[in-house]
Design a protein around this motif. Sequence first.
Motif, mmCIF file in Angstrom:
data_model
loop_
_atom_site.group_PDB
_atom_site.id
_atom_site.type_symbol
_atom_site.label_atom_id
_atom_site.label_comp_id
_atom_site.label_asym_id
_atom_site.label_seq_id
_atom_site.Cartn_x
_atom_site.Cartn_y
_atom_site.Cartn_z
ATOM 1 N N LEU A 16 0.765 -1.185 -0.194
ATOM 2 C CA LEU A 16 -0.056 -0.075 -0.049
ATOM 3 C C LEU A 16 0.831 1.299 -0.046
ATOM 4 N N THR A 44 -5.841 -5.575 -2.327
ATOM 5 C CA THR A 44 -5.015 -5.395 -1.453
ATOM 6 C C THR A 44 -5.278 -4.508 -0.205
ATOM 7 N N VAL A 45 -5.115 -5.093 0.890
ATOM 8 C CA VAL A 45 -5.204 -4.401 2.020
ATOM 9 C C VAL A 45 -3.874 -4.341 2.902
ATOM 10 N N TRP B 38 -2.279 8.020 3.463
ATOM 11 C CA TRP B 38 -2.055 6.557 3.809
ATOM 12 C C TRP B 38 -3.186 5.687 2.700
ATOM 13 N N VAL B 39 -2.590 4.934 2.090
ATOM 14 C CA VAL B 39 -3.389 4.300 0.796
ATOM 15 C C VAL B 39 -4.010 3.029 1.809
ATOM 16 N N ARG B 40 -5.231 2.947 1.780
ATOM 17 C CA ARG B 40 -5.758 2.000 2.809
ATOM 18 C C ARG B 40 -6.121 0.714 1.887
ATOM 19 N N ARG B 41 -6.473 0.882 0.521
ATOM 20 C CA ARG B 41 -7.107 -0.363 0.003
ATOM 21 C C ARG B 41 -6.702 0.081 -1.788
#
Lengths: 255, 255
Positions: A16, A44-45, B38-41
């Motif tokens: 991420l 994707t998590v 913040w890339v969460r998914r």
Amino acid sequence: MVLVLAEIITVGDELLTGNTVDSNSAYIAQRLTEKGFWVRRITTVGDDVKEIENAVREAISRKPEVLIISGGLGPTHDDVTMLGVANAIGRKLKLCEDCLERIKEFYEELHRKGLIDDPTLNEARKKMAYLPEGSEPLNNTEGAAPGAYVEYEGVKIFILPGMPREMKAMLESEVLPRLGERKFVQKKFLAEITDESKLAPILEDTIERFKVKIHSSPKGFGKYIGIIIFAEDDEVIGKVIRYIEGKGIKFREGW
Amino acid sequence: MVLVLAEIITVGDELLTGNTVDSNSAYIAQRLTEKGFWVRRITTVGDDVKEIENAVREAISRKPEVLIISGGLGPTHDDVTMLGVANAIGRKLKLCEDCLERIKEFYEELHRKGLIDDPTLNEARKKMAYLPEGSEPLNNTEGAAPGAYVEYEGVKIFILPGMPREMKAMLESEVLPRLGERKFVQKKFLAEITDESKLAPILEDTIERFKVKIHSSPKGFGKYIGIIIFAEDDEVIGKVIRYIEGKGIKFREGW
């Protein structure tokens, strides 16, 4: 053509943040496609119990035949995939005694080779032996953490490590043999056409007529269009090719 | 540390069949992270209007500040991302006259260079000028298809091409300038520790004490653990490092 659906979930903050390119999901997708599954979605998590739980629950609600989850099985504080999956399917984590024994042997072996200072089974290492209740452990020939296989509401759920070497070995030896026979074939072609937009109406007609899936993407202006045809078998692909060639498009096999 | 959330959706059958590794999402994630998001998914779906619509609707319902969608803007039959997004936000597609003009110029230029036989604006090429109603076109300096920017229910939605060269140029010139200032910093370290599991309790303690995010992953048995620390600023990172070093762990900056 009836598509048998699969989904993939990859877990890891490093994916991420873009610190790691997610080549695992492409690898899993490729192997599933070769086995005749249609991967409908990849999610994707991060290393977060709640995020994993949500993603798994959502995937299950879409009722794929297969769900493959990769990443987050290690001993660190942020390896929480087993717990996330357990929560999603309403199970507790349960100690797998055989797994614990294998983990113990794994660290003893590393210690004998002089790779680690201390072979003790501390809490962090023990954690890896906890799998969702009712699941079957999957053997990790390349690392410490076992995977898990559990069926839930008709979905075959496989939980694999994130280290590519470990994931690939487990996919080949533990996952694919449980998935049965090929359901469709895919073949790649290059269409000799200088303009993708002229191909569109021909492909639409072909898809409708032969009930196949066709993906097309440009391979450089003025050269070729890359085509992937998904069909029940090679015979249908042969018919599709002859039909499109009859419309004046030339094909070369492969990219 | 307050996380400002972002999500990424990549579109393309070639990603779901594993024929292409999705390096776009890693690239976008990296740039967003550097900008302090913040890339969460990350979600990948195929070239299917309904799948795209569902994925976009679900992402919006999770209320990220930013949603970046990449892929499926070209002239082929399976480039349907604009329609999928329009459906998800309850808009129609509307012709962007300026975009049409630019697409026309683009093909005329290719024709002049001898790269295509026919510069005519056929239906497939015109299709690329249709954007969700109320959206702002994003200039594509590297290809034919414009992107689009639309705000919906507080989510800034950007729709970008899938060709990496086009996507990257549009991300830099059209997306990032609209996203404002850096919200957190990340720094990578190698921890000299032979056993990841011993680091876990120290990291948990640190995360709790300094309200930071820390990701750790093994970099080979018996050598190093790779650490990424996410914090408000460099000062906090300095404090975190000194605290962990006080617990007997040695650090090297960078990987």
